[in-house]
Design an enzyme around this catalytic site. Sequence first.
Site, PDB file in Angstrom:
ATOM      1  N   ASP A  90      30.342 -37.493  39.881  1.00 40.33           N
ATOM      2  CA  ASP A  90      29.782 -37.812  38.565  1.00 40.33           C
ATOM      3  C   ASP A  90      29.427 -36.499  37.872  1.00 40.33           C
ATOM      4  OD1 ASP A  90      28.425 -40.711  37.438  1.00 40.33           O
ATOM      5  OD2 ASP A  90      27.800 -38.861  36.438  1.00 40.33           O
TER       6      ASP A  90
ATOM      7  N   TYR B  15      37.289 -45.572  21.154  1.00 39.69           N
ATOM      8  CA  TYR B  15      37.142 -46.263  22.451  1.00 39.69           C
ATOM      9  C   TYR B  15      38.332 -47.200  22.690  1.00 39.69           C
ATOM     10  CZ  TYR B  15      34.747 -48.649  26.314  1.00 39.69           C
ATOM     11  OH  TYR B  15      34.416 -49.159  27.549  1.00 39.69           O
TER      12      TYR B  15
ATOM     13  N   ILE C 141      29.554 -55.718  30.620  1.00 42.26           N
ATOM     14  CA  ILE C 141      28.908 -55.687  31.931  1.00 42.26           C
ATOM     15  C   ILE C 141      27.485 -55.139  31.780  1.00 42.26           C
ATOM     16  CG2 ILE C 141      29.131 -54.850  34.308  1.00 42.26           C
ATOM     17  CD1 ILE C 141      31.509 -56.610  33.353  1.00 42.26           C
TER      18      ILE C 141
END
Length: 259
Positions: free
Chosen positions: A42, A164, A197
């Site tokens: 990450d 996006y 989500i």
Amino acid sequence: MGTALDSRLNDKVALVTGAGSGIGRASAIRFAAEGAKVLCADIDTQAAEGTVGLIAEAGGAADSVGLDVTDQAQMEAAFERAVEQFGKLNVLFNNAGIAGSEWQQTIDVNLTGVHNGLLRGAKFFAANGGGSIINTASVAGLAGLTGPHVTDDPDEIQPNVGAYVAAKHGVVGLTKQFAVTFGRFGVRVNAIAPGYIVTPMTAEARSDDATEEYLISLHPLGRLGQPEEIAAAASFLASDDASFINGVTLPVDGGYTAR
Ligand code: NAP
């Protein structure tokens, strides 16, 4: 003694990007629970370390590495780290992503970042007997996004969402192209297209009741998804249970794209 589910990923080593949060964290935990050794990568190294801690607490094997997916050299270093630490690598989950940023940054992370992983992963796996690559696309990779009605003034419309949607459509295309090119080397390349989500990425949208209700209404199951539900699909695609699945984008969206 492990069950079949416990051991489904026993002989696998997985690199998960964006493993410090949300879908990446849940997937790293799920992969490890099914027996994989997991390198949690990450841009937020501390967050990746946090995921490693959760896996270790549950008795799994994991390590962490700082990785900005937009940097090809860092991607290569992460592969080296996985091999150093665990002896091999055969699953790559290209999951890191951002939302709500400007055009270039969105394309850099969400599209170029995935391409960087694919470039390294496909060649590495092809040279090492095969492997499974999973990309996180989105329902925004399959259709344009709609939102609650905000304004009738075209000047007030925020076009950032276009970046996006373009990046995620690109991920679907890259998934097909790498699947076609590298399939004959035993490299499977698939994508998951999540609906909305419950992760930090959607926290701001969910904090407004009307927006949350609108988002829920887009999903025929009548709720948003949980990161563990994406992790379950990723673990399947990573495993040999998906041995003849190559080049698909699997919606995991409560029916969002069914209408
Ligand atoms: P999240 O909770 O925000 O987690 C994303 C993680 O990726 C964060 O730890 C983030 O670090 C990290 N990251 C950001 N830029 C990075 C970079 N350049 N290199 C490496 N890591 C980086 O988001 P999520 O909801 O789990 O999203 C994961 C993926 O699912 C993304 O590709 C997203 O587009 C996709 N997706 C999400 C949804 C949803 O509803 N949540 C729906 C469809 C698709 P920082 O926090 O420091 O930025």
